[in-house]
Motif scaffolding. Structure first.
Motif, PDB file in Angstrom:
ATOM      1  N   VAL A  86      47.775  54.978  51.889  1.00  0.00           N
ATOM      2  CA  VAL A  86      47.859  54.526  53.281  1.00  0.00           C
ATOM      3  C   VAL A  86      47.526  55.749  54.145  1.00  0.00           C
ATOM      4  O   VAL A  86      48.390  56.504  54.558  1.00  0.00           O
ATOM      5  N   GLY A  87      46.238  55.961  54.320  1.00  0.00           N
ATOM      6  CA  GLY A  87      45.757  57.196  54.920  1.00  0.00           C
ATOM      7  C   GLY A  87      45.861  58.311  53.892  1.00  0.00           C
ATOM      8  O   GLY A  87      46.561  58.170  52.871  1.00  0.00           O
ATOM      9  N   SER A  88      45.159  59.426  54.155  1.00  0.00           N
ATOM     10  CA  SER A  88      45.325  60.542  53.210  1.00  0.00           C
ATOM     11  C   SER A  88      46.714  61.140  53.362  1.00  0.00           C
ATOM     12  O   SER A  88      47.203  61.824  52.468  1.00  0.00           O
ATOM     13  N   ASP A  89      47.384  60.844  54.479  1.00  0.00           N
ATOM     14  CA  ASP A  89      48.785  61.267  54.641  1.00  0.00           C
ATOM     15  C   ASP A  89      49.641  60.821  53.455  1.00  0.00           C
ATOM     16  O   ASP A  89      50.455  61.579  52.941  1.00  0.00           O
ATOM     17  N   ILE A  92      48.947  62.897  50.402  1.00  0.00           N
ATOM     18  CA  ILE A  92      49.596  64.221  50.478  1.00  0.00           C
ATOM     19  C   ILE A  92      51.061  64.078  50.064  1.00  0.00           C
ATOM     20  O   ILE A  92      51.592  64.855  49.272  1.00  0.00           O
ATOM     21  N   ASP A  93      51.699  63.031  50.567  1.00  0.00           N
ATOM     22  CA  ASP A  93      53.101  62.772  50.246  1.00  0.00           C
ATOM     23  C   ASP A  93      53.273  62.491  48.744  1.00  0.00           C
ATOM     24  O   ASP A  93      54.155  63.045  48.091  1.00  0.00           O
ATOM     25  N   MET A  94      52.380  61.628  48.211  1.00  0.00           N
ATOM     26  CA  MET A  94      52.488  61.273  46.793  1.00  0.00           C
ATOM     27  C   MET A  94      52.296  62.511  45.910  1.00  0.00           C
ATOM     28  O   MET A  94      53.029  62.725  44.936  1.00  0.00           O
ATOM     29  N   ILE A  95      51.317  63.333  46.258  1.00  0.00           N
ATOM     30  CA  ILE A  95      51.029  64.534  45.457  1.00  0.00           C
ATOM     31  C   ILE A  95      52.237  65.474  45.491  1.00  0.00           C
ATOM     32  O   ILE A  95      52.655  66.005  44.460  1.00  0.00           O
ATOM     33  N   CYS A  96      52.828  65.641  46.681  1.00  0.00           N
ATOM     34  CA  CYS A  96      54.007  66.517  46.767  1.00  0.00           C
ATOM     35  C   CYS A  96      55.155  65.959  45.933  1.00  0.00           C
ATOM     36  O   CYS A  96      55.853  66.701  45.243  1.00  0.00           O
ATOM     37  N   ARG A 223      44.296  52.705  58.171  1.00  0.00           N
ATOM     38  CA  ARG A 223      45.097  53.596  57.334  1.00  0.00           C
ATOM     39  C   ARG A 223      44.693  53.536  55.861  1.00  0.00           C
ATOM     40  O   ARG A 223      45.430  53.036  55.007  1.00  0.00           O
ATOM     41  N   VAL A 224      43.499  54.032  55.573  1.00  0.00           N
ATOM     42  CA  VAL A 224      43.079  54.139  54.171  1.00  0.00           C
ATOM     43  C   VAL A 224      42.516  55.536  53.908  1.00  0.00           C
ATOM     44  O   VAL A 224      41.697  56.050  54.675  1.00  0.00           O
ATOM     45  N   GLY A 225      42.985  56.135  52.832  1.00  0.00           N
ATOM     46  CA  GLY A 225      42.425  57.396  52.361  1.00  0.00           C
ATOM     47  C   GLY A 225      42.282  57.305  50.854  1.00  0.00           C
ATOM     48  O   GLY A 225      42.786  56.369  50.226  1.00  0.00           O
ATOM     49  N   CYS A 226      41.565  58.249  50.266  1.00  0.00           N
ATOM     50  CA  CYS A 226      41.460  58.224  48.807  1.00  0.00           C
ATOM     51  C   CYS A 226      41.532  59.634  48.238  1.00  0.00           C
ATOM     52  O   CYS A 226      41.260  60.609  48.938  1.00  0.00           O
ATOM     53  N   ALA A 227      41.964  59.683  46.980  1.00  0.00           N
ATOM     54  CA  ALA A 227      41.966  60.947  46.247  1.00  0.00           C
ATOM     55  C   ALA A 227      40.998  60.791  45.091  1.00  0.00           C
ATOM     56  O   ALA A 227      40.944  59.725  44.461  1.00  0.00           O
ATOM     57  N   ILE A 228      40.202  61.822  44.845  1.00  0.00           N
ATOM     58  CA  ILE A 228      39.243  61.795  43.745  1.00  0.00           C
ATOM     59  C   ILE A 228      39.537  63.016  42.871  1.00  0.00           C
ATOM     60  O   ILE A 228      39.594  64.145  43.375  1.00  0.00           O
ATOM     61  N   ALA A 229      39.760  62.764  41.596  1.00  0.00           N
ATOM     62  CA  ALA A 229      40.200  63.846  40.711  1.00  0.00           C
ATOM     63  C   ALA A 229      40.033  63.417  39.258  1.00  0.00           C
ATOM     64  O   ALA A 229      39.579  62.292  38.976  1.00  0.00           O
ATOM     65  N   SER A 230      40.425  64.300  38.339  1.00  0.00           N
ATOM     66  CA  SER A 230      40.375  63.955  36.919  1.00  0.00           C
ATOM     67  C   SER A 230      41.273  62.742  36.660  1.00  0.00           C
ATOM     68  O   SER A 230      42.227  62.489  37.420  1.00  0.00           O
ATOM     69  N   GLU A 231      40.958  62.024  35.577  1.00  0.00           N
ATOM     70  CA  GLU A 231      41.754  60.839  35.242  1.00  0.00           C
ATOM     71  C   GLU A 231      43.243  61.212  35.077  1.00  0.00           C
ATOM     72  O   GLU A 231      44.120  60.475  35.525  1.00  0.00           O
ATOM     73  N   GLU A 232      43.496  62.382  34.463  1.00  0.00           N
ATOM     74  CA  GLU A 232      44.893  62.803  34.231  1.00  0.00           C
ATOM     75  C   GLU A 232      45.594  63.020  35.565  1.00  0.00           C
ATOM     76  O   GLU A 232      46.747  62.602  35.754  1.00  0.00           O
ATOM     77  N   ALA A 233      44.904  63.678  36.507  1.00  0.00           N
ATOM     78  CA  ALA A 233      45.507  63.937  37.813  1.00  0.00           C
ATOM     79  C   ALA A 233      45.783  62.615  38.538  1.00  0.00           C
ATOM     80  O   ALA A 233      46.854  62.421  39.126  1.00  0.00           O
ATOM     81  N   ILE A 234      44.823  61.684  38.472  1.00  0.00           N
ATOM     82  CA  ILE A 234      45.000  60.391  39.162  1.00  0.00           C
ATOM     83  C   ILE A 234      46.183  59.620  38.555  1.00  0.00           C
ATOM     84  O   ILE A 234      47.011  59.050  39.276  1.00  0.00           O
ATOM     85  N   GLU A 235      46.289  59.657  37.224  1.00  0.00           N
ATOM     86  CA  GLU A 235      47.421  58.962  36.582  1.00  0.00           C
ATOM     87  C   GLU A 235      48.752  59.520  37.080  1.00  0.00           C
ATOM     88  O   GLU A 235      49.696  58.780  37.349  1.00  0.00           O
ATOM     89  N   LEU A 236      48.803  60.847  37.227  1.00  0.00           N
ATOM     90  CA  LEU A 236      50.043  61.467  37.719  1.00  0.00           C
ATOM     91  C   LEU A 236      50.322  61.061  39.167  1.00  0.00           C
ATOM     92  O   LEU A 236      51.441  60.667  39.512  1.00  0.00           O
TER      93      LEU A 236
END
Ligand code: PMP
Length: 352
Positions: A86-89, A92-96, A223-236
């Motif tokens: 829901v936005g890249s915000d 950021i929250d999910m990654i933290c 409110r849409v953002g995306c993350a692009i990364a390795s499959e392992e990072a996305i799974e996490l």
């Protein structure tokens, strides 16, 4: 009865939440949004869709399957390399939440986008920062700060909010190659420079590029953002993804926007041209300085109260207040008409 504050998680009393620009009237140049409404064909699609409005009694597709497919096709990656927030915000929250434990540390530049430190603080993590820079020296300094503090995540915003400058490609690659932690490369404004690290992401399995539909795509309201990364990072990252996070209509609008990626790229280019013209006008004003920018905004500094001058002409900019006698104001690039108003207003004022 207990005071509700005493029931909140320990340490929250000192945690500041991120404060976006306050609402108000006037010409809105305070949130780095696009000045243009959606292209006509997307508006028509939306109207046609609303006439039937199918499936709103159902939850949205929790996996954002079609949208992730469009994003993956656009960037030449697999859908398993993409997740949406829901936005890249929210990303950021999910990654933290996935990577930080209480007492951990994130490394950033300063100034930079306030959500990184705010999201870290919610996880009882602290932020260390080094002065914002854009070359190899700055890259080395950020890496050193991250290593010295055993940082778990490094947030690199390029072009940087609020300074507007992008880090050189060499320096960015140096950070991605040498970091011993997760690196989040925030490309919220990269469309205005026309470059991206997404095509190289497979070389950096611990790095995550985040992008948003809120800026160059002019869709801050969905409110849409995306993350692009390795499959392992996305799974996490997906461990922290709330189910059904993106509403059906937002998924559709983002999908239709991806179909018009060429149109949005040319809009970004024309905003970059408008920014350069605005910078030229600002360059003739002796009571303020404008930082060179690769984004859709410029950071103005002055001993004088720039925001009040702008407000007197009905223009809303993001005022960061005064520090060491210098005022900093971030001004979004608007339509040609709006930018001319800004230039005329600031040029007409004589301050010494
Ligand atoms: N990153 C940066 C650098 C930003 O400036 C912003 C919004 N101001 C965001 C991320 C978040 O954008 P959104 O949540 O709308 O995708």
């Amino acid at each position: 009865m207990k005071d509700i504050k005493s029931l909140a998680r320990r340490g929250f009393k000192n945690t500041e939440s991120y404060m976006p620009a306050p609402p108000g009237d006037g010409i809105k140049l305070d949130a780095n949004e696009s000045p243009w409404n959606l292209p006509e064909n997307i508006r028509r699609k939306l109207i046609r869709w609303i006439e039937d409005a199918e499936n709103l009694n159902r939850y949205p597709d929790t996996d954002n399957t079609v949208l992730r497919g469009s994003i993956a096709r656009h960037w030449g990656v697999s859908p398993s390399n993409v997740t949406c927030g829901v936005g890249s915000d929210q990303l950021i929250d999910m990654i933290c939440r996935v990577f930080l434990e209480p007492g951990d540390c994130i490394a950033t530049f300063k100034p930079t986008f306030g959500m990184y430190a705010a999201a870290a603080a919610l996880n009882h993590a602290r932020a260390v920062s080094v002065p914002a820079g854009y070359d190899m020296d700055a890259a080395r300094e950020l890496l050193r700060a991250a290593a010295d503090n055993d940082a778990k995540i490094m947030f690199l915003c390029s072009p940087n909010n609020p300074t507007g400058r992008a880090m050189s490609d060499d320096a960015t690659a140096h950070v991605l190659e040498n970091a011993e932690c997760v690196v989040v490369l925030d490309e919220a404004y990269a469309d205005f420079k026309g470059t991206s690290f997404v095509s190289r992401i497979s070389k950096y399995p611990n790095s995550i590029v985040i992008r948003t539909f809120s800026k160059a795509y002019g869709l801050a309201g969905i409110r849409v953002g995306c993350a692009i990364a390795s499959e392992e990072a996305i799974e996490l990252i997906n461990i922290a993804k709330p189910p059904f996070n993106i509403p059906t209509i937002s998924q559709l609008l983002a999908e239709w926007a991806m179909d018009e990626a060429g149109e949005f790229a040319s809009r970004a280019k024309s905003l970059a041209g408008a920014r350069d013209r605005l910078m030229k006008a600002l360059g003739s004003i002796d009571w303020l300085d404008a930082e060179p920018s690769d984004a859709n905004f410029v950071l103005l500094t002055s001993r004088f109260d720039i925001a009040s001058v702008l407000a007197s002409g009905g223009i809303r900019a993001r005022d960061f207040g005064i520090q060491d006698g210098i005022r900093r104001v971030r001004l979004t690039v608007g339509t040609d008409e709006e930018n001319k108003k800004v230039g005329d207003l600031l040029c007409a004022v004589r301050l010494k």
